[in-house]
Design a protein around this motif. Structure first.
Motif, PDB file in Angstrom:
ATOM      1  N   ALA A 254      45.998  31.147  36.353  1.00  0.00           N
ATOM      2  CA  ALA A 254      46.183  32.217  37.336  1.00  0.00           C
ATOM      3  C   ALA A 254      46.345  33.564  36.640  1.00  0.00           C
ATOM      4  CB  ALA A 254      47.395  31.910  38.211  1.00  0.00           C
ATOM      5  N   ASP A 255      47.124  33.590  35.554  1.00  0.00           N
ATOM      6  CA  ASP A 255      47.310  34.851  34.824  1.00  0.00           C
ATOM      7  C   ASP A 255      46.001  35.331  34.197  1.00  0.00           C
ATOM      8  OD1 ASP A 255      49.977  35.030  35.466  1.00  0.00           O
ATOM      9  OD2 ASP A 255      50.662  34.021  33.632  1.00  0.00           O
ATOM     10  N   GLU A 256      45.195  34.396  33.680  1.00  0.00           N
ATOM     11  CA  GLU A 256      43.907  34.782  33.098  1.00  0.00           C
ATOM     12  C   GLU A 256      42.950  35.299  34.176  1.00  0.00           C
ATOM     13  OE1 GLU A 256      43.475  31.936  29.146  1.00  0.00           O
ATOM     14  OE2 GLU A 256      43.064  31.074  31.134  1.00  0.00           O
ATOM     15  N   LEU A 257      42.997  34.689  35.367  1.00  0.00           N
ATOM     16  CA  LEU A 257      42.166  35.183  36.461  1.00  0.00           C
ATOM     17  C   LEU A 257      42.571  36.604  36.851  1.00  0.00           C
ATOM     18  CD1 LEU A 257      41.645  32.223  38.975  1.00  0.00           C
ATOM     19  CD2 LEU A 257      39.890  33.484  37.720  1.00  0.00           C
ATOM     20  N   ARG A 258      43.866  36.855  36.886  1.00  0.00           N
ATOM     21  CA  ARG A 258      44.324  38.214  37.215  1.00  0.00           C
ATOM     22  C   ARG A 258      43.898  39.207  36.135  1.00  0.00           C
ATOM     23  NH1 ARG A 258      49.182  35.166  38.281  1.00  0.00           N
ATOM     24  NH2 ARG A 258      49.264  34.668  40.516  1.00  0.00           N
ATOM     25  N   THR A 259      43.999  38.774  34.869  1.00  0.00           N
ATOM     26  CA  THR A 259      43.537  39.632  33.771  1.00  0.00           C
ATOM     27  C   THR A 259      42.052  39.942  33.928  1.00  0.00           C
ATOM     28  OG1 THR A 259      45.198  38.733  32.249  1.00  0.00           O
ATOM     29  CG2 THR A 259      43.272  39.795  31.267  1.00  0.00           C
ATOM     30  N   TYR A 260      41.285  38.911  34.238  1.00  0.00           N
ATOM     31  CA  TYR A 260      39.840  39.097  34.423  1.00  0.00           C
ATOM     32  C   TYR A 260      39.574  40.060  35.583  1.00  0.00           C
ATOM     33  CZ  TYR A 260      34.993  37.950  35.653  1.00  0.00           C
ATOM     34  OH  TYR A 260      33.661  38.027  35.963  1.00  0.00           O
ATOM     35  N   ILE A 322      32.373  36.879  53.842  1.00  0.00           N
ATOM     36  CA  ILE A 322      32.597  38.084  53.048  1.00  0.00           C
ATOM     37  C   ILE A 322      33.899  38.720  53.528  1.00  0.00           C
ATOM     38  CG2 ILE A 322      31.751  40.393  52.461  1.00  0.00           C
ATOM     39  CD1 ILE A 322      30.209  38.141  51.160  1.00  0.00           C
ATOM     40  N   ILE A 323      34.900  38.642  52.675  1.00  0.00           N
ATOM     41  CA  ILE A 323      36.188  39.227  53.039  1.00  0.00           C
ATOM     42  C   ILE A 323      36.152  40.731  52.815  1.00  0.00           C
ATOM     43  CG2 ILE A 323      37.418  37.074  52.548  1.00  0.00           C
ATOM     44  CD1 ILE A 323      38.284  38.287  49.877  1.00  0.00           C
ATOM     45  N   LYS A 324      37.160  41.417  53.325  1.00  0.00           N
ATOM     46  CA  LYS A 324      37.195  42.878  53.271  1.00  0.00           C
ATOM     47  C   LYS A 324      37.096  43.405  51.842  1.00  0.00           C
ATOM     48  CE  LYS A 324      39.943  46.815  54.854  1.00  0.00           C
ATOM     49  NZ  LYS A 324      41.176  47.248  55.572  1.00  0.00           N
ATOM     50  N   ALA A 325      37.757  42.709  50.888  1.00  0.00           N
ATOM     51  CA  ALA A 325      37.754  43.173  49.499  1.00  0.00           C
ATOM     52  C   ALA A 325      36.358  43.123  48.878  1.00  0.00           C
ATOM     53  CB  ALA A 325      38.722  42.321  48.674  1.00  0.00           C
ATOM     54  N   ALA A 326      35.488  42.252  49.395  1.00  0.00           N
ATOM     55  CA  ALA A 326      34.131  42.112  48.837  1.00  0.00           C
ATOM     56  C   ALA A 326      33.104  42.926  49.601  1.00  0.00           C
ATOM     57  CB  ALA A 326      33.722  40.639  48.828  1.00  0.00           C
ATOM     58  N   GLU A 417      38.590  28.658  57.876  1.00  0.00           N
ATOM     59  CA  GLU A 417      39.356  28.109  56.756  1.00  0.00           C
ATOM     60  C   GLU A 417      38.882  28.686  55.425  1.00  0.00           C
ATOM     61  OE1 GLU A 417      39.418  25.143  60.111  1.00  0.00           O
ATOM     62  OE2 GLU A 417      37.935  26.426  59.141  1.00  0.00           O
ATOM     63  N   LYS A 418      37.582  28.849  55.278  1.00  0.00           N
ATOM     64  CA  LYS A 418      37.049  29.424  54.040  1.00  0.00           C
ATOM     65  C   LYS A 418      37.467  30.887  53.899  1.00  0.00           C
ATOM     66  CE  LYS A 418      32.723  27.921  54.811  1.00  0.00           C
ATOM     67  NZ  LYS A 418      31.285  27.624  54.579  1.00  0.00           N
ATOM     68  N   ARG A 419      37.437  31.605  54.991  1.00  0.00           N
ATOM     69  CA  ARG A 419      37.826  33.016  54.942  1.00  0.00           C
ATOM     70  C   ARG A 419      39.296  33.146  54.552  1.00  0.00           C
ATOM     71  NH1 ARG A 419      35.581  37.589  56.623  1.00  0.00           N
ATOM     72  NH2 ARG A 419      33.893  36.438  57.648  1.00  0.00           N
ATOM     73  N   GLU A 420      40.155  32.312  55.128  1.00  0.00           N
ATOM     74  CA  GLU A 420      41.578  32.368  54.802  1.00  0.00           C
ATOM     75  C   GLU A 420      41.811  32.038  53.331  1.00  0.00           C
ATOM     76  OE1 GLU A 420      43.291  29.684  57.601  1.00  0.00           O
ATOM     77  OE2 GLU A 420      43.592  31.228  59.136  1.00  0.00           O
ATOM     78  N   ALA A 421      41.063  31.074  52.824  1.00  0.00           N
ATOM     79  CA  ALA A 421      41.219  30.699  51.411  1.00  0.00           C
ATOM     80  C   ALA A 421      40.792  31.844  50.499  1.00  0.00           C
ATOM     81  CB  ALA A 421      40.403  29.440  51.112  1.00  0.00           C
ATOM     82  N   LEU A 422      39.693  32.516  50.837  1.00  0.00           N
ATOM     83  CA  LEU A 422      39.218  33.623  50.009  1.00  0.00           C
ATOM     84  C   LEU A 422      40.142  34.833  50.103  1.00  0.00           C
ATOM     85  CD1 LEU A 422      35.364  33.406  50.649  1.00  0.00           C
ATOM     86  CD2 LEU A 422      36.625  32.678  48.616  1.00  0.00           C
ATOM     87  N   GLU A 423      40.719  35.067  51.260  1.00  0.00           N
ATOM     88  CA  GLU A 423      41.684  36.163  51.386  1.00  0.00           C
ATOM     89  C   GLU A 423      42.936  35.870  50.555  1.00  0.00           C
ATOM     90  OE1 GLU A 423      42.197  36.450  55.577  1.00  0.00           O
ATOM     91  OE2 GLU A 423      40.493  37.813  55.851  1.00  0.00           O
ATOM     92  N   LEU A 424      43.336  34.600  50.534  1.00  0.00           N
ATOM     93  CA  LEU A 424      44.469  34.208  49.695  1.00  0.00           C
ATOM     94  C   LEU A 424      44.132  34.447  48.222  1.00  0.00           C
ATOM     95  CD1 LEU A 424      46.736  31.137  50.085  1.00  0.00           C
ATOM     96  CD2 LEU A 424      45.769  31.651  47.857  1.00  0.00           C
ATOM     97  N   LEU A 425      42.902  34.089  47.825  1.00  0.00           N
ATOM     98  CA  LEU A 425      42.455  34.312  46.449  1.00  0.00           C
ATOM     99  C   LEU A 425      42.543  35.795  46.099  1.00  0.00           C
ATOM    100  CD1 LEU A 425      40.970  33.620  43.781  1.00  0.00           C
ATOM    101  CD2 LEU A 425      38.814  33.839  45.053  1.00  0.00           C
ATOM    102  N   ALA A 426      42.034  36.665  46.982  1.00  0.00           N
ATOM    103  CA  ALA A 426      42.064  38.106  46.717  1.00  0.00           C
ATOM    104  C   ALA A 426      43.493  38.604  46.598  1.00  0.00           C
ATOM    105  CB  ALA A 426      41.326  38.853  47.823  1.00  0.00           C
ATOM    106  N   GLY A 427      44.369  38.071  47.445  1.00  0.00           N
ATOM    107  CA  GLY A 427      45.762  38.464  47.375  1.00  0.00           C
ATOM    108  C   GLY A 427      46.418  38.052  46.081  1.00  0.00           C
ATOM    109  N   ALA A 432      48.904  41.025  46.019  1.00  0.00           N
ATOM    110  CA  ALA A 432      49.348  41.189  47.400  1.00  0.00           C
ATOM    111  C   ALA A 432      50.026  39.937  47.920  1.00  0.00           C
ATOM    112  CB  ALA A 432      48.157  41.541  48.291  1.00  0.00           C
ATOM    113  N   VAL A 433      49.701  38.780  47.309  1.00  0.00           N
ATOM    114  CA  VAL A 433      50.344  37.524  47.675  1.00  0.00           C
ATOM    115  C   VAL A 433      51.170  37.084  46.493  1.00  0.00           C
ATOM    116  CG1 VAL A 433      49.978  35.106  48.273  1.00  0.00           C
ATOM    117  CG2 VAL A 433      48.512  36.869  49.249  1.00  0.00           C
ATOM    118  N   THR A 434      52.403  36.772  46.718  1.00  0.00           N
ATOM    119  CA  THR A 434      53.276  36.298  45.647  1.00  0.00           C
ATOM    120  C   THR A 434      53.697  34.879  45.937  1.00  0.00           C
ATOM    121  OG1 THR A 434      55.254  37.133  46.763  1.00  0.00           O
ATOM    122  CG2 THR A 434      54.144  38.634  45.244  1.00  0.00           C
TER     123      THR A 434
END
Length: 454
Positions: A254-260, A322-326, A417-427, A432-434
């Motif tokens: 998770a930390d490496e993904l955030r770094t990326y 396509i979530i808002k961030a993309a 369900e896919k949209r919620e999962a991708l929004e969680l990923l972006a957070g 934005a999600v802790t």
């Protein structure tokens, strides 16, 4: 000029004095027929055996006369035959003619031999056009026509590790390739420390040969494979080495993904848009994502075509929200041509290797052992850590969707369900999600949504 005695001292002179085109009978033979000679236009003297067959006479060439050969020598020299050697050759042919009377004698036997020679030559030419190398070429074309991305990898493996490494085998008829020869090709790679490549080559060889075997029972396989006359699959009789089966995914933490994410978040231009789209759509398969066409882009989703799976079934449409961030990056692509991910005005897509190279350049030494393929497994690991079910993760990344229920009965599109999962990923990427209790309702909502659709 006949009736010359074999032992006549005048015979050599008479042979050499023959006028061009004239025949001379040297002697009649006890076994049948007679030994003759003729002066050719080149000046050489040619020996013949003259014999009768079914009421017709024939002459069989024996070879040129060698005037300096020892008179009693029965073996031919490099220049030709002595009279004694010509006589011996007549005797042998007479005996052979007698034995072959059942099939029409020497002349018919020679005709049969000529026909067999022509047939063998034609068969050899046919076999050469249906070599192992040609079979592999046809297999790659068949895979490409089915839209399979793996066709490119198969071609590279065949070119490098079969055609180039084993040129003689590549020219061998495919129907004559043995299990031992396949094992030798695989062993070479294993001994070079390329066990994973060895297993891949085995899989592609097995698939190519199986096309040639199954062409008799599967109508969707092109008829061209039938001409290879392959009866058994030599690669199927080999075993893969299980030590090399596990792909080196090493998911990013998770930390490496955030770094990326922080490294590519502000990356300008086409490179940044492509890399962010790849991550924010859930780490889709690189080779499939880069082939995205504008025809498959909607306001809130994209559809890519999953070519992995069972042969003959064709690509499977995989729709990704396509979530808002993309959305901003998707709208930033120049809408020209057919392809979204393109450096050629949409004429052709970028390659997966190009996208991977862009990612490696952006990361540099910030993440040890970074490879773009690790993003995909990293995304799934992060979603799993956030209690997104295996089923939903499979729908996000288009894998594990097998079984009768998934293929035939479950008609739900799982877009929510896919949209919620991708929004969680972006957070998770942006912070934005802790990992607090406040994040749990979102995760539970995705799980509850899954339960209500069953």
């Amino acid at each position: 000029m006949s009736g010359l005695a074999p032992a006549s001292l005048a015979l050599p002179k008479q042979l050499l004095a023959l006028p061009a085109g004239a025949f001379i009978t040297i002697e009649k033979l006890e076994q049948g027929g007679s030994l003759q000679a003729r002066r050719l236009s080149t000046g050489a003297v040619q020996f013949y055996w003259r014999y009768a067959n079914e009421g017709r006479t024939h002459r069989e060439p024996l070879g040129p006369y060698d005037p300096v050969s020892p008179p009693k020598k029965l073996e031919p020299t490099s220049r030709g035959l002595s009279v004694a050697a010509a006589r011996e050759r007549c005797r042998q042919l007479s005996l052979k003619h007698t034995k072959l009377q059942g099939i029409g004698g020497l002349k018919e036997a020679k005709a049969i031999e000529r026909r067999q020679y022509v047939a063998d030559k034609e068969a050899a030419a046919t076999r050469a056009t249906h070599s192992l190398g040609k079979l592999l070429d046809d297999y790659v074309k068949h895979q490409a026509n089915q839209g399979r991305i793996s066709a490119r990898e198969a071609k590279n493996l065949f070119d490098l590790h079969v055609v180039k490494a084993w040129p003689a085998l590549a020219q061998t008829p495919a129907s004559e390739i043995t299990q031992d020869q396949v094992i030798d090709m695989l062993r070479r790679l294993t001994e070079q420390g390329k066990g994973r490549t060895s297993n891949k080559l085995r899989a592609y060889l097995r698939a190519a040969f199986q096309c040639a075997v199954d062409v008799r029972v599967t109508a969707s396989i092109p008829v061209a494979f039938k001409a290879y006359a392959v009866q058994t699959n030599p690669a199927a009789q080999t075993r893969r080495d299980g030590r090399f089966d596990g792909a080196d995914k090493r998911p990013l933490s998770a930390d490496e993904l955030r770094t990326y994410w922080h490294l590519i978040e502000k990356l300008p231009g086409l490179r940044g848009r492509c890399l962010r789209m790849h991550l924010l759509t859930g780490g889709q398969r690189i080779e499939q994502l880069v082939r995205l066409r504008w025809a498959d882009v909607r306001a809130d989703s994209i559809t890519i075509h999953d070519t992995k799976g069972r042969p003959g079934r064709g690509p499977r449409a995989h729709t990704v929200p396509i979530i808002k961030a993309a959305l901003r990056d998707l709208q930033g692509f120049e809408r020209v041509g057919d392809h979204v991910f393109s450096t050629t005005k949409g004429v052709k897509p970028i390659s997966g290797t190009t996208l991977s190279g862009w990612a490696a350049q952006a990361v540099g030494d910030a993440i040890e052992g970074f490879q773009l393929k690790r993003v995909r497994s990293g995304v799934e690991t992060l979603l799993a850590a956030n209690r997104i079910s295996r089923e939903i993760r499979g729908h996000v990344q288009s894998h594990g969707l097998t079984g009768i229920q998934a293929r035939h009965y479950d008609g739900h599109d799982y877009m929510l369900e896919k949209r919620e999962a991708l929004e969680l990923l972006a957070g998770e990427l942006t912070g934005a999600v802790t990992r607090s209790k406040a994040a749990k309702p979102r995760r539970e909502t995705a799980s509850a949504s899954l339960r209500t659709t069953r």
